[in-house]
Design a protein around this motif. Sequence first.
Motif, PDB file in Angstrom:
ATOM      1  N   GLU A  90     -39.844 127.706  60.326  1.00 28.38           N
ATOM      2  CA  GLU A  90     -38.856 126.787  59.762  1.00 28.38           C
ATOM      3  C   GLU A  90     -39.347 125.338  59.775  1.00 28.38           C
ATOM      4  O   GLU A  90     -39.171 124.612  58.805  1.00 28.38           O
ATOM      5  N   LEU A 122     -32.949 131.738  57.046  1.00 24.80           N
ATOM      6  CA  LEU A 122     -31.683 132.055  57.713  1.00 24.80           C
ATOM      7  C   LEU A 122     -31.422 133.559  57.716  1.00 24.80           C
ATOM      8  O   LEU A 122     -30.872 134.090  58.681  1.00 24.80           O
ATOM      9  N   PHE A 123     -31.824 134.248  56.627  1.00 24.77           N
ATOM     10  CA  PHE A 123     -31.739 135.714  56.671  1.00 24.77           C
ATOM     11  C   PHE A 123     -32.564 136.242  57.838  1.00 24.77           C
ATOM     12  O   PHE A 123     -32.146 137.127  58.576  1.00 24.77           O
ATOM     13  N   LEU A 148     -33.310 134.614  60.499  1.00 27.97           N
ATOM     14  CA  LEU A 148     -32.676 134.252  61.768  1.00 27.97           C
ATOM     15  C   LEU A 148     -31.677 135.334  62.182  1.00 27.97           C
ATOM     16  O   LEU A 148     -31.654 135.764  63.341  1.00 27.97           O
ATOM     17  N   ALA A 149     -30.857 135.774  61.213  1.00 28.13           N
ATOM     18  CA  ALA A 149     -29.898 136.830  61.540  1.00 28.13           C
ATOM     19  C   ALA A 149     -30.643 138.057  62.043  1.00 28.13           C
ATOM     20  O   ALA A 149     -30.237 138.687  63.036  1.00 28.13           O
ATOM     21  N   TYR A 199     -40.548 132.026  64.548  1.00 34.00           N
ATOM     22  CA  TYR A 199     -39.458 131.540  63.699  1.00 34.00           C
ATOM     23  C   TYR A 199     -39.401 130.014  63.714  1.00 34.00           C
ATOM     24  O   TYR A 199     -39.197 129.378  62.683  1.00 34.00           O
ATOM     25  N   VAL A 200     -39.578 129.440  64.914  1.00 34.50           N
ATOM     26  CA  VAL A 200     -39.528 127.984  65.024  1.00 34.50           C
ATOM     27  C   VAL A 200     -40.587 127.345  64.118  1.00 34.50           C
ATOM     28  O   VAL A 200     -40.291 126.456  63.316  1.00 34.50           O
ATOM     29  N   TRP A 227     -33.370 140.774  68.739  1.00 33.28           N
ATOM     30  CA  TRP A 227     -33.279 140.351  70.128  1.00 33.28           C
ATOM     31  C   TRP A 227     -32.220 141.163  70.871  1.00 33.28           C
ATOM     32  O   TRP A 227     -32.420 141.585  72.007  1.00 33.28           O
ATOM     33  N   VAL A 228     -31.118 141.411  70.178  1.00 27.36           N
ATOM     34  CA  VAL A 228     -30.038 142.159  70.826  1.00 27.36           C
ATOM     35  C   VAL A 228     -30.443 143.618  71.033  1.00 27.36           C
ATOM     36  O   VAL A 228     -30.310 144.161  72.134  1.00 27.36           O
ATOM     37  N   PHE A 287     -38.237 138.415  73.256  1.00 25.99           N
ATOM     38  CA  PHE A 287     -38.826 138.053  71.978  1.00 25.99           C
ATOM     39  C   PHE A 287     -40.302 138.401  71.937  1.00 25.99           C
ATOM     40  O   PHE A 287     -40.975 138.099  70.968  1.00 25.99           O
ATOM     41  N   LEU A 333     -35.361 127.873  53.229  1.00 24.80           N
ATOM     42  CA  LEU A 333     -34.343 127.865  54.273  1.00 24.80           C
ATOM     43  C   LEU A 333     -33.444 129.089  54.155  1.00 24.80           C
ATOM     44  O   LEU A 333     -33.068 129.707  55.154  1.00 24.80           O
ATOM     45  N   VAL A 334     -33.105 129.448  52.911  1.00 19.86           N
ATOM     46  CA  VAL A 334     -32.270 130.632  52.716  1.00 19.86           C
ATOM     47  C   VAL A 334     -32.980 131.860  53.290  1.00 19.86           C
ATOM     48  O   VAL A 334     -32.410 132.636  54.061  1.00 19.86           O
ATOM     49  N   ILE A 371     -32.066 137.500  65.572  1.00 15.30           N
ATOM     50  CA  ILE A 371     -31.039 137.662  66.611  1.00 15.30           C
ATOM     51  C   ILE A 371     -30.719 139.141  66.796  1.00 15.30           C
ATOM     52  O   ILE A 371     -30.577 139.638  67.918  1.00 15.30           O
ATOM     53  N   GLY A 372     -30.628 139.863  65.669  1.00 19.18           N
ATOM     54  CA  GLY A 372     -30.351 141.290  65.760  1.00 19.18           C
ATOM     55  C   GLY A 372     -31.438 142.017  66.538  1.00 19.18           C
ATOM     56  O   GLY A 372     -31.156 142.848  67.406  1.00 19.18           O
ATOM     57  N   PHE A 413     -39.471 134.375  68.490  1.00 15.03           N
ATOM     58  CA  PHE A 413     -38.714 133.125  68.438  1.00 15.03           C
ATOM     59  C   PHE A 413     -39.645 131.960  68.084  1.00 15.03           C
ATOM     60  O   PHE A 413     -39.334 131.133  67.224  1.00 15.03           O
TER      61      PHE A 413
END
Lengths: 511, 517
Positions: free
Chosen positions: A145, A179-180, A182-183, A141-142, A189-190, A196, A175-176, A186-187, A138
């Motif tokens: 970006e 965002l990929f 980011l998805a 990622y921060v 993480w799940v 993280f 950014l594009v 999150i995946g 995480f």
Amino acid sequence: MSNFPFLSVLTVAPLVGALVVALLPRHRPELAKQVAFVWSLLVLVLSVVMWVSFKAGGDRFQFRESYSWIPNWGVNFTFAADGIALVMLMLIAVLVPLVILASWHDADASKRSVPVYFALLLVLECTMIGVFAAADVFLFYVFFEVMLVPMYFLIGSYGGHQRQYAAVKFFLYSLVGGLFMLAAVIGLWVVGGKTFDWQALSQVDISTGTERWLFLGFFLAFAIKAPFFPFHTWLPDAGGAAPAGAAALLVGVLDKVGTFGILRYCLPLFPEASKWFAPWALALGVIGIVYAALLAVGQNDLKRLVSYTSIAHFGFIGVGIFAFTTQAGTGAVLYMLNHGLATGLLFLVVGMLISRRGSALISDFGGAGKLVPVLAGVLFFAGLASLALPGTAPFISEFLVLIGTFTVNKPVAVIATLGIILAAAYVLWMVQRTTQGTLNPALTEVDGMRRDLNLREKVVVAPLVALIVLLGFFPKPVTDVINPAVQATMDDIGKTDPAPSVGGTVQEAAK
Amino acid sequence: MTELKLPSIDYAAIAPILIMLGTALLGVLVEALVPRRWRHLVQLTLALLAVLAALTMVVLNADERIITAGQALAIDGPTLFLQGAILVLAAMALLLIGDRTVERGGAFVAQAAVTAESADDRRQAEGRNGLTEVYPLTTFAIGGMLIFVAANDLLTMFIALEVFSLPLYLLCALARRRRLLSQEAAMKYFLLGAYASAFFLFGVALIYGFTAGIPGRSAGVDFATIHAAVSESPASPVLLFAGMALLAIGLLFKAAAAPFHVWTPDVYQGAPTPVTGFMAACTKVAAFGALLRVFHVAFADANWDFTPVLGAVAVLTMLVGAVLAVTQTDIKRLLAYSSIANAGYLLVGVLAPSRDGLSGTMFYLVAYGFSVLAAFAVVTLVRDADGEATHLSRWAGLGRRSPFFAALFTFILLAFAGIPLTSGFTSKFAIFGPALEGGQAWLVIAGVLTSMVLAFPYLRVVVMMWLSEPGESTPTVTVPGGLTSAALMIGVLATLVLGVAPAPLLDLATGAAEFVR
């Protein structure tokens, strides 16, 4: 000293410096420059101390620190550095003061605030250090970006021709990709049980299908960032429009986040998917090497030319990473460092030429060596380093990548070798058209072209030249740090080097 | 003759609602009795004090988990959280509504009945004090919203819907300048809103029919009965599906979800900007609060049936909002389409069937409310002689003219674009995480893809402000008075704090994320 929280202090220090510089009065630009320079030097000193306290044969991750941030999501401020990250952190710490020194007058010409320019450079340093020091996905990622924001304003506010277009294109592309990612984050993480932490996540078993999708999410972001063919079109625009100092950081460090991300996140976290996608990644790398080199040959804009050469070099790094041998991997990491030095130097020198001539077009030069012999000499040296001449640092890394690849994948290695020839073409031709040959009469009418390198500029180029030569003959201190980290990464994906055939015969002979 | 049994009412639990509605009535009396020159001050103070008092009651009730007033009102975690959110955001909106320094006389018309564009109209625009009826109207609307998120049966919900909608229709018509646009906005909002209410009521009737005939229960529209009916009713499920669809239309209209969004850009543009901010923040909280309760409590067992449909609506909403935002040239319309896209993201949260999904959605509502109010606060400041300069081309070079406000607005836009360290990022994470966990990967991917599209219009505004040279027509930024400054700074700070340290609010939301049934 090894208990000192190096990484968090290194991350925060430039940010504090940026605030100080930004708050300085706008009509005292010289003071802002001095403060920024001294601050970046302090960061360099701290980094050197960190380098010295790093134990080359010790744990894979050192200087680990962890503080709770968002407990609800299992997010921590976790910092840790392996050998690869350490090398990149050193590169940043070395480049930033030089870039600040080289950009001394860059912002004066624009109508914008000078202190803000140097504050932005320091903010950029903070985010770059953070992205390499993070050991929490995480947090990574921060930084990944947020890094866009200072660079966006550096290009957009202080850049040259077409800066708006270039800045927006840079931001949107990144950014594009982000965002990929980011998805995918999150995946991850799940499926990883809501953590993280890098080390916890690298132990998680992921089903094949999910793993491939997550790999793709991360890889796309990194491939755009690096950039690999075919996601590269933003770089020549951004590199061409950015002020030379920012461009040196953009290509020298920022883009390494992509290749670093692949090494740190894609390979260890998704080993099976990495192997599955490796042929495709190799293909992208090889295409990039040849295609970008061909485009570089045809450029008439110096900064765009250097940007294209970088894309070719990133192709080499990509090949080195996805060859999955220790040699190629070490070569790729070493390449990241050497490319930062060589291309950083090239960008800064080209910037000096451009600011003297007032034009970035090669056709506006010609025979400049007769007017500014030292500058031309440094340009020639930077060019030679860029084409990986033996004796300069990039040679070692390129050679390692090629032999490391050759042991496992001969066709790729052979095609990649073509890139060396093309590199000679674009570098030598560029040097010839700008500094050699008959003197372009228009040059003598430009005041700037009568001034050779001044002391400040000599101070900028000297350390880079020295490092390139030094690491060209004696890369051991760096490879000692890189090797264990690369070895660990290869272990993560379960690849071992093919046994050298020579060794076999020796054993047989011993019998 | 059967004896009439009065339901027991827990007055303390519903005190926030009573305070707001009581203050609204008091406000009407103030209009009648207090001299004109005092009214503005008295009304504003009264409204703010009422909000403060109601907020205090919400905090004091924090541990309340009951259903009271028969089956009509549920005072539970989500209700209290959302009531608190509405009150805090409403307080910010009231600060914007009450400001009279940015524009002489305030943002509202002095005499609504004067023919638009006439000489009288121009005279009133030049600084006569605005109507003070806006304060009782706003307090009525807030009171209605507080009931709306607490409503535990469909009829109460319908009444609450009308109580907060009717004042909003009126408020939209009261812009000081561009009267025609404002009146058109109000008319559109009223007509379409009336249709939506009719759909909702028709849905209630069908659901009532569906609940008839369960053994051992009488028919009703309270959520417990509906919940029981979903699994036990002998009636045809067509009644259920049609009823759910009609209810959803009514609620999605208020939430500004596609394809029920067409009013949004016109109304957001025409309404006085403080009211636009109020609608974008508070109406959204209320509408999604109701959506959450209806679908998580009453129809919880039918989620196999509504998830694909609402999912499609969510994707459509995100797409429409993002794509059309790209083409906008007016900042208020741009923010309107962005608000539509955000409704889509919120729907993703509604469809995450877990406690985390619920808390994430509530977190998102609060975070978005703060940011959007701050954004509209900046819009009220950028003006020229004719009022607000909302056309985007007029914003060129604003960063040079007034770097401070341009920087604040840039920060808000980066938050909308979901850049980390802003609440825009944490709130997206709070929604996408549970959605992915709940198996709604396609919604998350759609959300991510539309975020990419949506980044472009935001970035264009940033480019306009910072990278373009100021033109001759670049308006000045009015230095705001205390009220607008306060609202703006609260919004910006909240956006930053919720982005950097979201844990406290997340804890609060997670603790509150359980409905009483």
